[in-house]
Design an enzyme around this catalytic site. Sequence first.
Site, PDB file in Angstrom:
ATOM      1  N   GLU A 185       4.862   8.494  10.670  1.00 22.39           N
ATOM      2  CA  GLU A 185       5.001   7.372  10.210  1.00 22.39           C
ATOM      3  C   GLU A 185       4.148   6.293  11.108  1.00 22.39           C
ATOM      4  OE1 GLU A 185       6.090   4.916   7.968  1.00 22.39           O
ATOM      5  OE2 GLU A 185       5.502   3.469   9.462  1.00 22.39           O
ATOM      6  N   CYS A 233       4.754 -12.243 -12.616  1.00 23.56           N
ATOM      7  CA  CYS A 233       4.874 -11.215 -13.504  1.00 23.56           C
ATOM      8  C   CYS A 233       3.511 -11.266 -14.461  1.00 23.56           C
ATOM      9  CB  CYS A 233       6.038 -11.296 -14.359  1.00 23.56           C
ATOM     10  SG  CYS A 233       7.629 -10.907 -13.716  1.00 23.56           S
ATOM     11  N   CYS A 261      14.623 -16.700 -11.891  1.00 25.48           N
ATOM     12  CA  CYS A 261      13.727 -15.482 -12.004  1.00 25.48           C
ATOM     13  C   CYS A 261      14.582 -14.131 -12.686  1.00 25.48           C
ATOM     14  CB  CYS A 261      13.230 -15.360 -10.371  1.00 25.48           C
ATOM     15  SG  CYS A 261      12.176 -13.767 -10.542  1.00 25.48           S
ATOM     16  N   CYS A 269       1.317   3.925  -4.951  1.00 24.32           N
ATOM     17  CA  CYS A 269       1.456   2.687  -5.662  1.00 24.32           C
ATOM     18  C   CYS A 269       0.041   2.167  -6.070  1.00 24.32           C
ATOM     19  CB  CYS A 269       2.263   1.681  -4.531  1.00 24.32           C
ATOM     20  SG  CYS A 269       1.373   1.506  -2.949  1.00 24.32           S
ATOM     21  N   CYS A 288       3.678 -18.627 -13.485  1.00 25.26           N
ATOM     22  CA  CYS A 288       4.094 -18.093 -12.221  1.00 25.26           C
ATOM     23  C   CYS A 288       3.294 -16.852 -12.189  1.00 25.26           C
ATOM     24  CB  CYS A 288       5.714 -17.962 -12.438  1.00 25.26           C
ATOM     25  SG  CYS A 288       6.124 -16.493 -10.961  1.00 25.26           S
TER      26      CYS A 288
HETATM   27  C1  LIG Z   1       4.535   2.880   0.716  1.00 24.20           C
HETATM   28  S1  LIG Z   1       5.466   2.921   2.331  1.00 24.20           S
HETATM   29  C2  LIG Z   1       6.447   4.427   1.870  1.00 24.20           C
HETATM   30  C3  LIG Z   1       7.469   4.721   3.293  1.00 24.20           C
HETATM   31  C4  LIG Z   1       8.550   5.549   2.554  1.00 24.20           C
HETATM   32  N1  LIG Z   1       7.915   6.857   2.196  1.00 24.20           N
HETATM   33  C5  LIG Z   1       9.488   5.047   1.650  1.00 24.20           C
HETATM   34  O1  LIG Z   1       9.583   5.556   0.542  1.00 24.20           O
HETATM   35  O2  LIG Z   1      10.347   3.990   1.931  1.00 24.20           O
HETATM   36  C6  LIG Z   1       4.067   3.547   2.972  1.00 24.20           C
HETATM   37  C7  LIG Z   1       4.467   3.637   4.849  1.00 24.20           C
HETATM   38  O3  LIG Z   1       3.167   4.194   5.376  1.00 24.20           O
HETATM   39  C8  LIG Z   1       3.023   3.623   6.584  1.00 24.20           C
HETATM   40  N2  LIG Z   1       1.805   3.122   7.003  1.00 24.20           N
HETATM   41  C9  LIG Z   1       1.011   2.400   6.516  1.00 24.20           C
HETATM   42  N3  LIG Z   1      -0.544   2.558   7.309  1.00 24.20           N
HETATM   43  C10 LIG Z   1      -0.132   3.866   7.923  1.00 24.20           C
HETATM   44  C11 LIG Z   1      -0.995   4.793   8.707  1.00 24.20           C
HETATM   45  N4  LIG Z   1      -2.387   4.243   8.909  1.00 24.20           N
HETATM   46  N5  LIG Z   1      -0.402   5.917   9.417  1.00 24.20           N
HETATM   47  C12 LIG Z   1       0.761   6.052   9.104  1.00 24.20           C
HETATM   48  N6  LIG Z   1       1.564   5.266   8.391  1.00 24.20           N
HETATM   49  C13 LIG Z   1       1.290   4.234   7.961  1.00 24.20           C
HETATM   50  C14 LIG Z   1       4.239   2.085   6.715  1.00 24.20           C
HETATM   51  O4  LIG Z   1       4.417   1.575   7.693  1.00 24.20           O
HETATM   52  C15 LIG Z   1       4.793   2.217   5.516  1.00 24.20           C
HETATM   53  O5  LIG Z   1       6.152   2.695   6.095  1.00 24.20           O
END
Ligand SMILES: C[S@@+](CC[C@H](N)C(=O)[O-])C[C@H]1O[C@@H](n2cnc3c(N)ncnc32)[C@H](O)[C@@H]1O
Length: 491
Positions: free
Chosen positions: A368, A111, A188, A447, A108
């Site tokens: 956002e 992981c 899992c 991330c 799989c």
């Molecule tokens: C890693 S997530 C983090 C969300 C939030 N901070 C949390 O902890 O749940 C990244 C966020 O960035 C938004 N995102 C992705 N690309 C973007 C862009 N070009 N401009 C603004 N927001 C964006 C996504 O929709 C998502 O909600």
Amino acid sequence: MAMLGKRRPPRPASNKSGLARQESAKQAPNAETTSDQVLTIERLAHDGRGVGHLPSGKAVFVDQALPGERVEIATHMTRKRFDEAHIRERLSAAPERVTPPCPHFGHCGGCDLQHMSVPAQREHKREVVRELLFRQGISWQGSLDTLKSDSDAYRRRARLGVNVDREGRVLMGFRAQRSHRLVDIASCCVLVPELQALITPLRDVLGSLKSPRDVGHIELLATPDTCVVIVRQLKEQPQDADRWHAFANEQGVALGMRSGRDSAERDSINRDNPERAKSQAGSPELHWVGAPPVLNDILTLPGCESLTLEFSPGDFLQVNADVNQQMVAQVIQWLAPQKGQQLLDLYAGMGNFSLPMAAAGAKVHAVEGSPAMVARLVANAHRHQLPVNGQQADLNSRESVNALLKEIPADAVILDPPRGGAESVCQALAKISAKPHQRPRIAYVSCDPATLARDAAHLMHGGYRIARVVAADMFVHTAHMETLMLLEPPA
Ligand SMILES: C[S@@+](CC[C@H](N)C(=O)[O-])C[C@H]1O[C@@H](n2cnc3c(N)ncnc32)[C@H](O)[C@@H]1O
């Protein structure tokens, strides 16, 4: 504590392997039978594969091999600058080697590190952060702690593929590593217990369907109050719908169906977010069987009333609830918001950082990309009567970012971008023309440590210094990780 040395040219967003660049690959001819070599593994690559060298000096990336181990390898892919191999026979074992807890490990692709002890996985992830910073000319000499959960059964969301093989057997599971092949799973161990308990009933219901070929995949989601199962039904099958309804009643789960063909629509904001793009792009509308469930995430943070964040199935949700709370608490501790301070929460999602920061006293301006998530964030703040202003903007656009930083002079900024990072934002923050002490402190939650390192280098060239770095073991048993960094403006 972080020294900025000669900078290498910025690297593109990392590929999963952490290798310098993709090269054309050739399947090794008869590799399984002819290409056996004995190697000593020298180190781990970023994706957790062992790295050794052939007598010719060519590097070999070996699946599931650990530093110090002597292994006889079989090469399955040859590239110009390196080969890819798996272990034919292990001649010695590293002290970090453990028996993988999952019977599907190795087949799989969910992981990649279960053959390593969890402490060794965490040490490896800290090393990856240090090395990626170093590649950007940043030598981090400070501490690097890890936020971690006591339980390895952490995953509150998953997407299981469904397929029917040539013999007519119904398969349900994750893709094999670096392949589209579906691996059938009976269990899992990284799913939260509520979702683990659904695997056998799901296999049973799939086995009872008249047309299992018409099921594309199944999404699972566990919230503090409910479990959700969403079935991607490629073609409507009324006779199978009854079986799904019975399953939902027996298991007490909320059942949603996405039935019919994909539409051509694409959400542009998902382009940078392949996981979500995959789950949402073009999917037909979601229909709930029975009353739509209210999906809540509940944040219980030290010194703060618990906060309830409502969201929809397609919204971004941090996959590990426990580590997420620790990340939020860490960011609050670092930024220590004072009453009335202005905070910018960029890539704010449904308000995971915005609401706790507002509850701690800050005035929050949250940005956002997804309009639907901005609406959710604003509604969540409103329900808690917290001072959060929501704005939709594309933070990859230099114009939007420059206008935003000009309009909202912030005391502190939280960045939590998708894997591509926040390069436009960091380039703009590095050039901000405020007096040094008026420049915002920055808490960066990442991330992908490769894009974090790139963006940190931009900020350091603008005078920022790294004050703290913490790894967060959000995805135990995989090579993925979160990294938190606090950057301070010049004194
Ligand atoms: C890693 S997530 C983090 C969300 C939030 N901070 C949390 O902890 O749940 C990244 C966020 O960035 C938004 N995102 C992705 N690309 C973007 C862009 N070009 N401009 C603004 N927001 C964006 C996504 O929709 C998502 O909600």
